[in-house]
Design an enzyme around this catalytic site. Sequence first.
Site, PDB file in Angstrom:
ATOM      1  N   ARG A  27       0.819  -1.219   0.000  1.00 26.06           N
ATOM      2  CA  ARG A  27       0.000   0.000   0.000  1.00 26.06           C
ATOM      3  C   ARG A  27       0.854   1.271   0.000  1.00 26.06           C
ATOM      4  O   ARG A  27       0.317   2.378  -0.062  1.00 26.06           O
ATOM      5  CB  ARG A  27      -0.930   0.013   1.217  1.00 26.06           C
ATOM      6  CG  ARG A  27      -1.891  -1.162   1.257  1.00 26.06           C
ATOM      7  CD  ARG A  27      -2.766  -1.095   2.479  1.00 26.06           C
ATOM      8  NE  ARG A  27      -3.666   0.034   2.418  1.00 26.06           N
ATOM      9  CZ  ARG A  27      -4.857   0.016   1.854  1.00 26.06           C
ATOM     10  NH1 ARG A  27      -5.305  -1.083   1.293  1.00 26.06           N
ATOM     11  NH2 ARG A  27      -5.619   1.083   1.844  1.00 26.06           N
ATOM     12  N   ASN A 100      -4.722   7.091   6.719  1.00 25.01           N
ATOM     13  CA  ASN A 100      -4.710   6.773   5.284  1.00 25.01           C
ATOM     14  C   ASN A 100      -5.813   7.617   4.652  1.00 25.01           C
ATOM     15  O   ASN A 100      -6.958   7.545   5.084  1.00 25.01           O
ATOM     16  CB  ASN A 100      -4.978   5.265   5.126  1.00 25.01           C
ATOM     17  CG  ASN A 100      -5.354   4.844   3.718  1.00 25.01           C
ATOM     18  OD1 ASN A 100      -6.053   3.863   3.546  1.00 25.01           O
ATOM     19  ND2 ASN A 100      -4.892   5.548   2.715  1.00 25.01           N
ATOM     20  N   GLY A 101      -5.452   8.421   3.652  1.00 26.98           N
ATOM     21  CA  GLY A 101      -6.455   9.269   3.009  1.00 26.98           C
ATOM     22  C   GLY A 101      -5.881  10.658   2.803  1.00 26.98           C
ATOM     23  O   GLY A 101      -4.664  10.866   2.903  1.00 26.98           O
ATOM     24  N   GLU A 502      -1.679  -3.307 -21.922  1.00 27.74           N
ATOM     25  CA  GLU A 502      -1.336  -3.944 -20.653  1.00 27.74           C
ATOM     26  C   GLU A 502       0.134  -4.366 -20.635  1.00 27.74           C
ATOM     27  O   GLU A 502       0.821  -4.205 -19.623  1.00 27.74           O
ATOM     28  CB  GLU A 502      -2.280  -5.132 -20.412  1.00 27.74           C
ATOM     29  CG  GLU A 502      -2.003  -5.969 -19.180  1.00 27.74           C
ATOM     30  CD  GLU A 502      -2.001  -5.203 -17.867  1.00 27.74           C
ATOM     31  OE1 GLU A 502      -2.399  -4.029 -17.832  1.00 27.74           O
ATOM     32  OE2 GLU A 502      -1.552  -5.774 -16.854  1.00 27.74           O
ATOM     33  N   HIS A 525       0.763   6.884 -37.049  1.00 29.50           N
ATOM     34  CA  HIS A 525       0.384   8.282 -36.810  1.00 29.50           C
ATOM     35  C   HIS A 525       1.175   8.899 -35.661  1.00 29.50           C
ATOM     36  O   HIS A 525       0.646   9.705 -34.910  1.00 29.50           O
ATOM     37  CB  HIS A 525      -1.117   8.358 -36.548  1.00 29.50           C
ATOM     38  CG  HIS A 525      -1.920   7.806 -37.681  1.00 29.50           C
ATOM     39  ND1 HIS A 525      -2.116   8.494 -38.861  1.00 29.50           N
ATOM     40  CD2 HIS A 525      -2.514   6.604 -37.840  1.00 29.50           C
ATOM     41  CE1 HIS A 525      -2.828   7.744 -39.686  1.00 29.50           C
ATOM     42  NE2 HIS A 525      -3.078   6.589 -39.088  1.00 29.50           N
TER      43      HIS A 525
END
Length: 629
Positions: A27, A100-101, A502, A525
């Site tokens: 995290r 957290n935030g 991806e 392009h």
Amino acid sequence: MCGIVGYIGPYQASDFLVEGLRRLEYRGYDSSGVVTIDDGEFTVTKSTGRVDDLVEKLKAHPARGSIGLGHTRWATHGPATEVNAHPHIGGDNVVALVHNGVIENFRELKQQLAERGYYCKSATDTEVVAQLVASEIDARCTAPNGAASNAAFSAADRYSALVDAVQAALSQLRGTYGLAMVFRDWPDVIIVARLGSPLVIGVGDDEHFVASDGSPLVGHTDRIVYLADHELAVVTTHSIRVIHRDEGDVRHKVNRLDIDTTQVELGGFPHYMLKEIFEQPETVTAAIRGRLNRDEATAVFGGLNLTAQQLRSIDRVVLTACGTSWHSALVGEYMIESFARIPVEVEYASELRYRNPPMSPHTVLFAITQSGETIDTLAALREMKRKGHPTLAICNVVGSTIAREADGGIYLHAGPEVGVASTKAYTSQCVVMALLALYFGRMRDLSFDAGLRIIDELAALPKYVEESLECNNETRRIAAKYAACNNFLYLGRQFNFPTALEGALKLKEISYIHAEGYPAAEMKHGPIALVDKHTPSVFIVPQGGVYSKVIANMEEIKARGGPVIAVVDKDDSQAVELADEVIHIPTVPEFLQPIVAAIPLQLLAYHAATFRGCDVDKPRNLAKSVTVE
Ligand code: G6P
């Protein structure tokens, strides 16, 4: 983003805190810190860098105490310095707090607090919360002589005064938070609160745990309480009291956490990413398990929670997501439109949340998310819900915020994904997209025979995924040869345009090589200007409707001296002639190509990153769960 842990019980808190922080390091890993309370005093240990650095400090100066909090940071406000690391202390050692935030009004609050003598030392938004809580406690709970007065209150009053103070502080915050705090003068309680950022409580035997998600609890307890927005919990060794901002005391539900220890350990692999890549035959199987109905030639889902009438009247599907999950949405667009002929739109959640596109009442929204916590995806889901559209989640983490807020949904059952770069969740998302396309298709034009054929193809998929993994040594060799290049192009068409996106994302996020994914023909392009002998182009070119067109695009690159790496079917004849390097994948129907072709690209990125000496599982500046805007 940012991981929170907490412990209260009979044992040394730091053991759980450190182990929990390691599990939550995905995290964020800019800095970490812990606080414990020992003999009525806070012991705070902080370190920049990884949890390992914190552990070294704790070895030299152990943090004693059977109550404590820990935090691993992904920096938003203020650089990754020790002073900005959490926990933050409020007032004169009144409260220690982790967060957290993002607190949006922290500048105003900081100024108001300074006028009242509460000064912040760090550049963070979090410290403002600590000072605010301290100021509210001081205002309510301090005896006339200035000392925090335990004697002045009965036991019950002491707690209610504390809760009032915390609530008063929370009511002044604008933004998002998962918060955990401990108090010098209430050394027997942790208070946690959430608005927009996840928080769970683990229920042990005479002990409680706090965490940002269930992974730190594994091995300690399988009983988990999910806190909802606007809830605050007062956690002691023996009790949990949950209070909602508007509803007062609420009963909390204890759920079962369904993760075992092997799922959160490396199991002999050098990195989680490699472990997760090699888990894909099982995770793809798990996504399909119990969802194929041969009698009706369709897919079955237990949790969509929509009536047959609602399902039949859907005239538009919106798929919203971020990052890798957004790529699986693009794959879903191709699948749903070709099997079910329903118009599909794929929206970046961060854009959708602030747009107001015209939508028919029969538009359904699918939010695709591994973590179930991505703040933009959550906000987009809420926005669509507000407008009366059915909202469904395609999600991996059971009990996550998005899984709980959606009207219904489909779980991936891929098990915990720890590597920051998503691999197994992506292929499972693509599988669920195929199942959904089949499901909607069979409600519309798709014949029984066509449905049955798709079922057979899906049932065979795990075997093909297993075969795709056989290219590991070949991708390693190719990665070694090109790892020094600074630019890559990834090119594919139709179903494999998202595969190209991806593949490029995987490479850039973990190896820091610049890579662009493009529709193969569109590269004329612009990106073709990048082509030279140091810029390899990875073509995803299995057999299919556009095969010869992609071969022509490959010729265009070769004519300009660009090295070509081609991902091809086992029985390819043309691409192998042209390409400098070839990676073989099994021959599968076009709609399954994005799944089997993703695997060599994951491995290519993995090996390139390891050759370049990058930290594969924790790439710089990234976090797995993006809970801030
Ligand atoms: C972060 C992660 C990506 C992930 C994206 C969306 O950027 O690093 O791997 O694809 O968030 O996350 P979600 O949990 O919503 O799928």
